[in-house]
Scaffold this active site. Structure first.
Site, PDB file in Angstrom:
ATOM      1  CG  HIS A  72      -2.165  -0.933   1.141  1.00 54.90           C
ATOM      2  ND1 HIS A  72      -3.254  -0.628   1.624  1.00 54.90           N
ATOM      3  CD2 HIS A  72      -2.171  -2.173   0.633  1.00 54.90           C
ATOM      4  CE1 HIS A  72      -4.029  -1.680   1.212  1.00 54.90           C
ATOM      5  NE2 HIS A  72      -3.437  -2.684   0.762  1.00 54.90           N
ATOM      6  CE1 TYR A 202      -4.843   3.610   8.965  1.00 52.17           C
ATOM      7  CE2 TYR A 202      -5.225   3.482  11.182  1.00 52.17           C
ATOM      8  CZ  TYR A 202      -4.695   3.088  10.289  1.00 52.17           C
ATOM      9  OH  TYR A 202      -3.705   2.040  10.193  1.00 52.17           O
ATOM     10  N   PRO A 293      -3.947  -0.480  19.383  1.00 56.35           N
ATOM     11  CG  PRO A 293      -5.909  -1.694  18.781  1.00 56.35           C
ATOM     12  CD  PRO A 293      -4.878  -0.938  19.916  1.00 56.35           C
ATOM     13  CE  LYS A 297       4.294   2.575  13.564  1.00 56.65           C
ATOM     14  NZ  LYS A 297       4.555   2.382  12.211  1.00 56.65           N
ATOM     15  CE1 TYR A 385      -0.755   3.595   9.224  1.00 59.95           C
ATOM     16  CE2 TYR A 385       0.128   3.010   7.356  1.00 59.95           C
ATOM     17  CZ  TYR A 385      -0.743   2.855   8.253  1.00 59.95           C
ATOM     18  OH  TYR A 385      -1.925   2.026   7.980  1.00 59.95           O
TER      19      TYR A 385
HETATM   20  C1  DHB Z   1      -5.062  -3.189  10.775  1.00 56.79           C
HETATM   21  C2  DHB Z   1      -4.840  -2.839  12.120  1.00 56.79           C
HETATM   22  C3  DHB Z   1      -4.377  -1.579  12.839  1.00 56.79           C
HETATM   23  O1  DHB Z   1      -4.251  -1.412  14.048  1.00 56.79           O
HETATM   24  C4  DHB Z   1      -4.227  -0.854  11.608  1.00 56.79           C
HETATM   25  O2  DHB Z   1      -3.806   0.589  12.224  1.00 56.79           O
HETATM   26  C5  DHB Z   1      -4.333  -0.992  10.256  1.00 56.79           C
HETATM   27  C6  DHB Z   1      -4.481  -2.093   9.813  1.00 56.79           C
HETATM   28  C7  DHB Z   1      -5.350  -4.579  10.471  1.00 56.79           C
HETATM   29  O3  DHB Z   1      -5.635  -5.369  11.193  1.00 56.79           O
HETATM   30  O4  DHB Z   1      -5.456  -4.755   9.280  1.00 56.79           O
END
Ligand code: DHB
Length: 391
Positions: A72, A202, A293, A297, A385
């Site tokens: 991506h 997001y 989450p 990371k 990121y």
């Molecule tokens: C996923 C989980 C995340 O915490 C994130 O920021 C982006 C993607 C995932 O599980 O696909």
């Protein structure tokens, strides 16, 4: 039994360290309470930083990753009525993230360790560690009804957030814990459905945060912010899809629905233990730190820890040089705190806090305008990121 490095925990940190050490000719034994099947089937996040992808590729773990993973070059933030794209590739000078599930990384690591003749023991019980103050620590465990004493030069505590090894470092005198709990959780689903978007979304919304992610052309991973006491059984499929749709509708996105094959609730906490080393014990990954989450990371940080540890152990075995081992905790903690800040920042920028005032909401939107509108701020977001280079 004797080995050079005894590793407690067959998650990303433990298995990757064992793999890296093998490549430099250092022996290790990995033990874990869980079965191989449990490890290979537990659903976790799925975004790999560029550095994680590069390390896997360089060390012979790139096969399925490059075939089945999705690169991506950007992601979207939904707020104020539209999608705002963060162009990771341009902002970072050609870096990107790869969507590839953590349990797939674990399958690759386990297969590679076994193919290379590695000693990985699943389903062990009664783990003990003794002699951390000596240069011959011993790991005790039971495997297939047999008791073992494994003498090592070093013990690695890579046993995850429900760690036993962290508590071998005495709290107060030596160990200090840093902790923060958040007043919400994520409801996560896996669904057999087509992707709703080419890139992750997001979403900031009045109803709370939502995240549209993916696993494959047929399986999607979606999350939405809920109260931590939420019971997944109280949510019907229809209600889940309606809620996710409602949170992205304002930005003009449309969710493609399908059959939900898994539902779970992820708790939100930030945790760091300092130092990450005591005597001959070195902690790595979730045994030493947890991130919320948002930004995915967790596994990347585990891989970054063992990248440092591998070089430090290499210097010890190659040249009896203990310098990198002595600075391990300090070196690892720099990146840990960078990731703690980043995960907290993404979380606080995008979620709805129950005590937030209208002022807080406007301030959040101003911050989102800045990180999507200012190239300098967008670059900071993008650099973090895709992940800072491994040291
Ligand atoms: C996923 C989980 C995340 O915490 C994130 O920021 C982006 C993607 C995932 O599980 O696909």
């Amino acid at each position: 039994m004797r080995t050079q490095v005894g590793i407690v925990g067959a998650g990303p940190a433990g298995l990757m360290l064992s793999h890296l050490l093998h490549q430099r000719g250092v022996e290790s034994v990995v033990i874990d309470l869980r079965t191989r099947q449990d490890i290979e089937e537990t659903i976790k996040a799925g975004v790999l930083e560029q550095g994680t992808v590069d390390l896997m590729t360089q060390t012979g773990l790139g096969g399925r990753l490059h075939r089945d993973g999705f690169v991506h070059h950007g992601f979207n933030i939904a707020f104020s009525g539209r999608l705002h794209r963060i162009n990771l590739y341009e902002l970072t000078g050609g870096r990107a993230v790869t969507v590839y599930a953590q349990h797939e990384v674990l399958k690759d690591l386990i297969a590679k360790r076994l193919e290379d003749g590695g000693d990985v023991r699943f389903g062990v019980t009664d783990t003990t560690v003794e002699g951390l103050d000596t240069d011959r620590p011993v790991i005790g465990f039971t495997h297939e009804d047999q008791e073992h004493r494994l003498e090592c030069d070093f013990v690695i505590g890579a046993d995850g957030s429900r760690t036993y090894t962290r508590f071998l470092i005495r709290e107060g005198k030596v160990r200090k814990d840093f902790f923060r709990q958040y007043p919400f959780a994520w409801f996560g689903i896996l669904a057999e459905a087509p992707p709703s978007s080419d890139e992750l979304i997001y979403a900031h919304s009045d109803r709370g945060f939502a995240l549209i992610s993916t696993r494959s052309p047929n399986v999607q991973r979606l999350y939405f912010q809920v109260d931590p006491s939420t019971n997944v059984d109280d949510w019907s499929e229809d209600r889940i899809w309606e809620e996710i749709q409602a949170r992205v509708a304002g930005a003009g996105a449309t969710i493609k629905t399908g059959t939900i094959i898994r539902k779970d609730v992820l708790q939100f906490r930030s945790f760091v233990c300092e130092p990450m080393q005591y005597g001959r014990l070195y902690l790595a990954g979730d045994a030493a730190h947890t991130v919320p989450p948002t930004g995915a990371k967790g596994m990347n940080l585990a891989i970054a820890d063992v990248h440092v540890l591998d070089r430090a152990l290499g210097a010890f075995y190659d040249a009896k040089d203990t310098g990198l081992l002595e600075s391990y905790s300090e070196t690892a903690l720099k990146r840990v705190w960078r990731a703690q800040h980043f995960s907290w920042w993404m979380t606080s920028m995008l979620h709805r806090f129950s005590d937030a005032t209208d002022f807080d909401l406007r301030r959040q939107l101003a911050e989102l305008e800045m990180v999507t509108g200012s190239p300098t701020a967008a670059k900071t977001l993008a650099d973090n990121y895709v992940g800072l280079p491994l040291v």
